[in-house]
Design an enzyme around this catalytic site. Structure first.
Site, PDB file in Angstrom:
ATOM      1  N   GLU A   1       0.818  -1.202   0.000  1.00  0.00           N
ATOM      2  CA  GLU A   1       0.000   0.000   0.000  1.00  0.00           C
ATOM      3  C   GLU A   1       0.854   1.256   0.000  1.00  0.00           C
ATOM      4  O   GLU A   1       1.956   1.291   0.548  1.00  0.00           O
ATOM      5  CB  GLU A   1      -0.958  -0.024   1.192  1.00  0.00           C
ATOM      6  CG  GLU A   1      -2.100  -1.003   0.926  1.00  0.00           C
ATOM      7  CD  GLU A   1      -2.880  -1.382   2.158  1.00  0.00           C
ATOM      8  OE1 GLU A   1      -2.273  -1.491   3.235  1.00  0.00           O
ATOM      9  OE2 GLU A   1      -4.094  -1.568   2.039  1.00  0.00           O
TER      10      GLU A   1
ATOM     11  N   CYS B   1      -2.072   5.273  11.040  1.00  0.00           N
ATOM     12  CA  CYS B   1      -0.849   4.700  11.569  1.00  0.00           C
ATOM     13  C   CYS B   1      -1.132   3.372  12.254  1.00  0.00           C
ATOM     14  O   CYS B   1      -2.022   3.259  13.075  1.00  0.00           O
ATOM     15  CB  CYS B   1      -0.239   5.676  12.567  1.00  0.00           C
ATOM     16  SG  CYS B   1       1.202   5.038  13.357  1.00  0.00           S
TER      17      CYS B   1
END
Length: 379
Positions: free
Chosen positions: A95, A350
């Site tokens: 990604e 995150c």
């Protein structure tokens, strides 16, 4: 039509492209022209490279190609964060995440499919390691994102002047440990810095490592960019548990490597990243211990609220505890930030850059459901 054995020109940095053109009997200036077409004009076929001699274009058509990784999905968060799922073949995917801010645009780039470091709090490590990405697959993430973002803003390809560039910062903080794929990562970063490609400054390209000390030294000697270190614990006993690589390169060795790196670094500090884990590493005593272990390294701290996933057995520190922890560091005069969660509605926050955790980076499961992605960081 290119042959099945054609070379992918995205695998070459400037030096490699000069050598390749030399093998075709061409002068070095042809490599610069070719590099600008590929990385500044987003050219995909050789016929359109009008300032190249026709004879060279014919040679290239028979021997070379410009092959980008395939985009499997493309999602935009409510806060503007954009996430691409990149198919890197054999059922693997990585990604790439773009984080827009008022004064900059940060691209988080992956370097491996999976990760062998296996940090306890990182979902990428739980899926295992599949393979290293090639230089083409790494720089291809920046090429894809820059020109996709330009197209969405109605900006044409062309030389990367500040007014035109959308990606202003790159962070090597996606899936994988970049220093364990050094030979592919460094040529990709050279292209990021090259004025005939993306023209970013060394201060605007940040590599994050869990602490591969010998390769930190090599990077400092060959291509010192801004450095972030995934620290996450203030002592060896706890870091051995959270970051298994610490057993090979303990904190004393890591801090010494940081000091050596700062002698050549483009910034005068190291960013220490610290994932906040409830009841594990988040007490004020831990903060004081952290100050002690890093006292000889000019630094800033980036505190990262943990994004839970079932396999970890961990939970996020409470906001008030993160504030207390940060205050200890701030009171000691150390610049400290708390990561703002971005893109969590598209699993680009995150701690979520991971892949289908129970089945490595398998593509089929991830294109049909929300992906779990590691640390998306804007420094």
């Amino acid at each position: 039509m290119t042959s099945e054995t054609s070379v992918n020109l995205l695998d070459f940095d400037a030096e490699g492209l000069v050598a390749y053109c030399g093998s075709l009997g061409e002068k070095p200036f042809r490599a610069k022209q070719l590099q600008r077409w590929i990385h500044q004009y987003n050219a995909g076929d050789f016929d359109g490279m009008t300032d190249l001699a026709k004879s060279l274009r014919e040679k290239l058509k028979g021997r070379a190609s410009i092959v980008m990784p395939e985009i499997a999905s493309d999602h935009v968060s409510a806060d503007g964060t954009r996430k691409w799922l990149i198919d890197v073949g054999n059922g693997n995917a990585v990604e790439t995440v773009f984080i827009p801010e008022e004064t900059r645009g940060t691209l988080c780039v992956s370097s491996q499919a999976g990760c062998a470091v296996n940090c306890r709090f990182c979902s990428t490590g739980k899926q295992g390691f599949s393979r290293n990405l090639s230089t083409a697959e790494i720089i291809g993430q920046l090429r894809m994102a820059e020109f996709a973002l330009r197209a969405s803003l109605g900006r044409a390809p062309g030389p990367n002047g500040k007014a035109e560039r959308v990606v202003t910062n790159v962070v090597m903080m996606g899936m994988g440990e970049p220093l364990l794929n050094y030979n592919a990562v460094v040529p990709a970063m050279r292209l990021m810095l090259d004025d005939n490609a993306y023209g970013l400054s060394r201060r605007r390209v940040t590599l994050s490592t869990s602490g591969v000390v010998p390769m930190m030294d090599r990077l400092g000697a060959e291509l010192p960019v801004a450095l972030a270190v995934s620290l996450h614990a203030p002592n060896d006993a706890l870091r051995d548990e959270l970051v298994p690589l610490n057993k090979k390169h303990p904190l004393r060795e890591l801090m010494a490597a940081c000091q050596r790196y700062l002698k050549v670094a483009p910034r005068d500090f190291i960013t220490f990243e610290y994932c906040m884990l409830d009841g594990v590493n988040d007490t004020e005593a831990h903060a004081r211990e952290l100050l002690a272990v890093t006292r000889d390294v000019p630094c800033k701290f980036n505190l990262i609220p943990f994004n839970p996933f079932p396999e970890s057995g961990l939970i996020r520190s409470k906001p008030e505890q993160i504030k207390r922890f940060a205050q200890v560091l701030i009171d000691a005069g150390v610049v400290t930030t708390v990561r703002k969660t971005r893109g969590d509605d598209i699993d680009a926050a995150c701690g979520q850059l991971a892949g289908a955790v129970k089945d490595r980076t398998r593509l089929a499961e991830r294109t049909g459901a929300a992906a779990k992605i590691i640390e998306v960081r804007a420094i």
